[in-house]
Write an enzyme that holds these catalytic residues in place. Sequence first.
Site, short mmCIF file in Angstrom:
data_model
loop_
_atom_site.label_atom_id
_atom_site.label_comp_id
_atom_site.label_asym_id
_atom_site.label_seq_id
_atom_site.Cartn_x
_atom_site.Cartn_y
_atom_site.Cartn_z
N GLU A 50 18.56 -17.08 -7.21
CA GLU A 50 18.03 -15.69 -7.89
C GLU A 50 17.33 -15.63 -9.17
O GLU A 50 16.43 -15.09 -9.31
CB GLU A 50 19.12 -14.72 -7.72
CG GLU A 50 19.13 -13.54 -8.03
CD GLU A 50 17.97 -12.65 -7.52
OE1 GLU A 50 17.31 -13.15 -6.49
OE2 GLU A 50 17.57 -11.56 -7.96
N GLU B 261 8.67 -15.00 -10.47
CA GLU B 261 7.83 -13.92 -10.12
C GLU B 261 7.23 -12.90 -11.30
O GLU B 261 6.23 -12.56 -11.08
CB GLU B 261 8.70 -12.94 -8.95
CG GLU B 261 10.08 -12.35 -9.70
CD GLU B 261 10.54 -11.58 -8.52
OE1 GLU B 261 9.88 -11.13 -7.57
OE2 GLU B 261 11.98 -11.30 -8.51
N LYS C 181 6.32 -4.15 -3.93
CA LYS C 181 7.78 -3.86 -3.70
C LYS C 181 8.37 -3.73 -2.34
O LYS C 181 9.57 -4.04 -2.25
CB LYS C 181 7.76 -2.53 -4.56
CG LYS C 181 9.22 -2.11 -4.78
CD LYS C 181 10.04 -3.00 -5.78
CE LYS C 181 11.65 -2.70 -5.84
NZ LYS C 181 12.27 -3.76 -6.17
N CYS D 12 0.73 -1.11 0.07
CA CYS D 12 -0.03 0.03 0.05
C CYS D 12 0.96 1.46 -0.08
O CYS D 12 2.05 1.34 0.48
CB CYS D 12 -0.79 -0.03 1.32
SG CYS D 12 -2.03 -1.54 1.56
N ARG E 67 5.06 0.17 -5.83
CA ARG E 67 5.12 -0.53 -4.68
C ARG E 67 4.23 -1.90 -4.86
O ARG E 67 4.12 -2.79 -3.81
CB ARG E 67 4.87 0.15 -3.40
CG ARG E 67 5.53 1.49 -2.99
CD ARG E 67 4.87 2.29 -2.45
NE ARG E 67 4.55 1.95 -0.87
CZ ARG E 67 5.57 2.12 0.14
NH1 ARG E 67 6.66 2.62 -0.09
NH2 ARG E 67 5.39 1.59 1.42
N TRP F 4 -2.96 -2.88 -1.29
CA TRP F 4 -2.65 -4.08 -1.87
C TRP F 4 -3.40 -5.05 -0.72
O TRP F 4 -3.14 -4.89 0.43
CB TRP F 4 -1.04 -4.16 -1.60
CG TRP F 4 -0.64 -5.65 -2.03
CD1 TRP F 4 -0.36 -5.97 -3.06
CD2 TRP F 4 -0.05 -6.48 -1.08
NE1 TRP F 4 0.18 -7.18 -3.33
CE2 TRP F 4 0.33 -7.55 -1.88
CE3 TRP F 4 -0.10 -6.64 0.24
CZ2 TRP F 4 0.89 -8.86 -1.41
CZ3 TRP F 4 0.47 -8.02 0.56
CH2 TRP F 4 0.78 -9.02 -0.33
N LYS G 268 13.54 -14.86 -10.24
CA LYS G 268 13.04 -13.56 -11.10
C LYS G 268 12.26 -14.40 -12.12
O LYS G 268 11.49 -13.54 -12.28
CB LYS G 268 14.68 -13.38 -11.84
CG LYS G 268 15.47 -12.31 -11.14
CD LYS G 268 15.12 -10.99 -10.89
CE LYS G 268 14.19 -10.99 -9.52
NZ LYS G 268 15.17 -10.75 -8.30
N ASN H 60 -1.88 2.00 5.76
CA ASN H 60 -1.02 0.90 5.34
C ASN H 60 -0.83 0.04 6.54
O ASN H 60 -0.46 0.50 7.74
CB ASN H 60 0.28 1.53 5.01
CG ASN H 60 0.18 2.11 3.77
OD1 ASN H 60 -0.78 2.26 2.99
ND2 ASN H 60 1.37 2.98 3.15
N GLY H 61 -0.64 -1.14 6.44
CA GLY H 61 -0.55 -2.04 7.42
C GLY H 61 -1.50 -2.84 7.95
O GLY H 61 -2.64 -3.23 7.05
N HIS I 241 20.31 -36.07 -6.11
CA HIS I 241 19.71 -36.61 -4.63
C HIS I 241 18.14 -36.42 -4.93
O HIS I 241 17.60 -36.35 -3.79
CB HIS I 241 20.30 -35.87 -3.54
CG HIS I 241 21.74 -36.13 -3.48
ND1 HIS I 241 22.25 -37.33 -2.93
CD2 HIS I 241 22.81 -35.33 -3.88
CE1 HIS I 241 23.48 -37.21 -2.91
NE2 HIS I 241 24.03 -35.87 -3.34
C1 F6R Z 1 12.26 -10.14 -5.64
C2 F6R Z 1 12.05 -9.18 -4.57
C3 F6R Z 1 11.94 -9.59 -3.06
C4 F6R Z 1 12.61 -8.95 -2.09
C5 F6R Z 1 12.15 -9.19 -0.76
C6 F6R Z 1 12.87 -8.33 0.22
O1 F6R Z 1 12.78 -9.56 -6.61
O2 F6R Z 1 12.22 -8.30 -4.80
O3 F6R Z 1 12.17 -10.80 -2.88
O4 F6R Z 1 13.85 -8.78 -2.17
O5 F6R Z 1 10.77 -8.84 -0.56
O6 F6R Z 1 12.94 -6.83 0.08
P1 F6R Z 1 13.98 -5.84 0.71
O7 F6R Z 1 15.19 -6.15 -0.04
O8 F6R Z 1 13.26 -4.58 0.23
O9 F6R Z 1 14.00 -6.05 2.13
#
Ligand code: F6R
Length: 628
Positions: free
Chosen positions: A501, A508, A623, A2, A27, A75, A505, A101-102, A524
Site C-alpha cells: 500500500e 500514484e 477515483k 467520468c 473522480r 476521463w 500511494k 459514462n461507460g 530472492h
Molecule cells: C488507490 C486507489 C485505487 C482503488 C481501486 C479500487 O489509492 O484508490 O487503487 O483502491 O481503484 O477502488 P474501490 O475501492 O472504489 O473499489
Amino acid sequence: MCGIVGYIGYRDAYPILIKGLHRLEYRGYDSAGCALISQNNQLSIYKAKGKVADLEAETEGQDISGTLGIAHTRWATHGAPSAVNAHPHVSMNGNITLVHNGIIENYATLRQQLEKRGYEFKSQTDTEVLVQLIDFQKNLRQCSLDEAVRYSLKLAIGAYAIAVIDRNAPDRLVAARKASPLAIGIGEENSEFFLASDASPIAEYTKQIVYLNDDEIAVIERGQDLQVKKISGQLTEPVVKEVDVDLSMLDKGGFPHFMLKEIFDQPQVLRDCMRGRIVNNIYSSATGQAHEASLDVVLSAVKEHRRELLSARRFIIVSCGTSWHAALIGKQLIEHFCRIPVEVAYASEFRYSDPVICSDDVVMAISQSGETADTLAAIQLAKQQGAFVYGVVNAVGSSIARNTDTGTYIHVGPEIGVASTKAFTGQVTVLTLFALALGQYKGTVDQQEYQEVVQELTNIPEKIELVLKQNDKIKELAQKFVDSRNFLYLGRGFNYPVALEGALKLKEISYIHAEGYPAAEMKHGPIALIDENMPVVFLTNHHRRYQKVISNLQEVISRHGSILAIINEGDNQVKGMVKDYIEVPQTLSCLTPLISVIPLQILSYHVAVARGLNVDQPRNLAKSVTVE
Ligand code: F6R
C-alpha cells in the site's frame, strides 16, 4: 472517472451543473462540457479540455440561460482528451444531445452502419455513436425521445449511464443506466429534478433520491411524477430513498488538499466506523458467561447472516488496488480468528478466470466507491454461481452495496482525494470487527485475545493522532527523497500488505516507481537493486516477527541501502542501526497496519507536494473506476 450532472426545473441550470461538476471532480477527468436548452429552444453547448474552471472560462460572456441542462466530466477512453471528444455530443442535425459514462463496446460496428446511412461523426468517441443512433431511431420510428433511447440501448453492448435532451422536447430529460451509477434527486412536488453520478451534487437540494437500476430508463419532466421503465418497455415503480450526505465532509476543512484532510480525518472517522459496533457487555453473546467490564463486537450483518457465514467452506475476497491490499490483511484476520481458509483475488482476474465457486463459498467484495466495474462483475458472477456475497463498502447506496446479499459499511465519509487513505484504514477496521464477530460465533477466538484486540481497537484513533503529530518531521524527511527514481517498501506478516500500500500511494501521486515486497523475499531477487541510491522503507514495527525483520534490515544495511525505518516508539536497537526513522506507537500485531500505514500516507503526500504535483487528482487516475 467520468461524471454526469443534469437539471430540469425552474431555476437556471448552469450554476447547478457547474457546482455539480466541481463536486464530481474528485473522480478524475481530463475535459468537461455542458449543454443548455433556453426558453426559445436554443441549444448551447460548451466544452473544454482540462478542468471545470477551463469550461467556466469558455462560457464567459456566452448565453448560459436555460432551465434544462446536462453536463459532464470526461476521463478519456476512446479518443484523446480534447474539446472535440469532450461531452456532450450532439446528433448531426443538432437536435439531440447526450452525455455518457461507460463504454459502448460495439461502437465500431454501429458507427459503420450509421455512416452507411449518411451520418457523419466529429469525434473519435464511442459516445457519439449513441447520440446518432438515438436520432436515427427517433426519425425511423417517429417516436418520443425516451422510446428512441430505449430502442437504441437495445442495440448497444457495453456499460453506460446516459443523460439525453432534445431541443424539440424542452420539458424532458431522459436518463438510463447499465453498470454505471446514476442518481436522480426529486425536488419539492416534482418541481425540479437533479441527476448525477452520485449523490454529492444533489445533496444540497434534496434528500429524496432514486438510484436507477441496470437496464432502467428514467423519463423526467417538470411537475410530473418520475417515470421509470425497463429496457423491455415495462413500467416499474421507482424506489425513493432518503439519503443524507454530510456536505461539510465534501470540503477541504482548511487543509491544502483533500488527501491531507482525509489522512488527518482518520482518528475521527475510525471512531465513527466503530461507533455502536463495539459495545460494553455484561454477558458475552457467544458464551453467555459474565465478563466483568468486557467489550463485545456487534455487526448486525454478521449476526443476521451467521448461518450462511458459519457454514462457509471458504471465503474469497475480491477487490482492486488499495481495497485489494485491505483484503490481504482481511485474509490474515479471518484465517486467524475464524480458522476459515481465505483466498484473495484481483476482481479483474477473478471474473475471467473461470473460477470454481461453490454454493458454500462466501464471496466478500471490498470497495470504497462501491462502483468498481470489475468488483461488481465479480460479485455478479459469484451470485450466479450460488455463493453468498458480503460487501465491505464505503459509498452508501452504491451499486456494490445494492448487489451484495448483506454487508457492512465502513462509514468513513466521502473520500475525495483520488489516492485512498481513510477508506483503507476503515476497511481494515471493519475487517477486524468482522473477523472478531464471526470468530466469536464460531468459538475459534481465544477469549483473552478477543478482549485485548477489541480493547486495543478502541485505542487506535488516539495512537493515529500521535503519528499525525509527526507530520512536520515526515515532511522534512520527504525532502530527501524528492529526486529519487525508485523506492522499495519492505514488511512482513501484517506489514507486508502495508508495504504494498505504501508503494502504491507513492507511485500514484508522486509518479516515482515503487515496489512493495515481503522483507524476506527480497533476497530472492530485488536485493540486486540495492545500493546507496535506492531508498528502502522498512516496516520494523511488528513485534511477532521482530527479530526476523531485523535480520532482513541488516541485509539491506550491509548493501548500503538508504533506509527509512518505521519503528516502534523507543526501539533503540533499530535507532542504533539507521539514520532515518519514524517512531510509531506500539500496538497488537494484528492491528499494526492501522498504525504503520499512516506515516507512509504522509510521506507520499509530502514527496508529491514537493515535486509540485496535483496530489488530489494525479494524472491518468480516476477515483471511481467504472470501466473494466
Ligand atoms: C488507490 C486507489 C485505487 C482503488 C481501486 C479500487 O489509492 O484508490 O487503487 O483502491 O481503484 O477502488 P474501490 O475501492 O472504489 O473499489
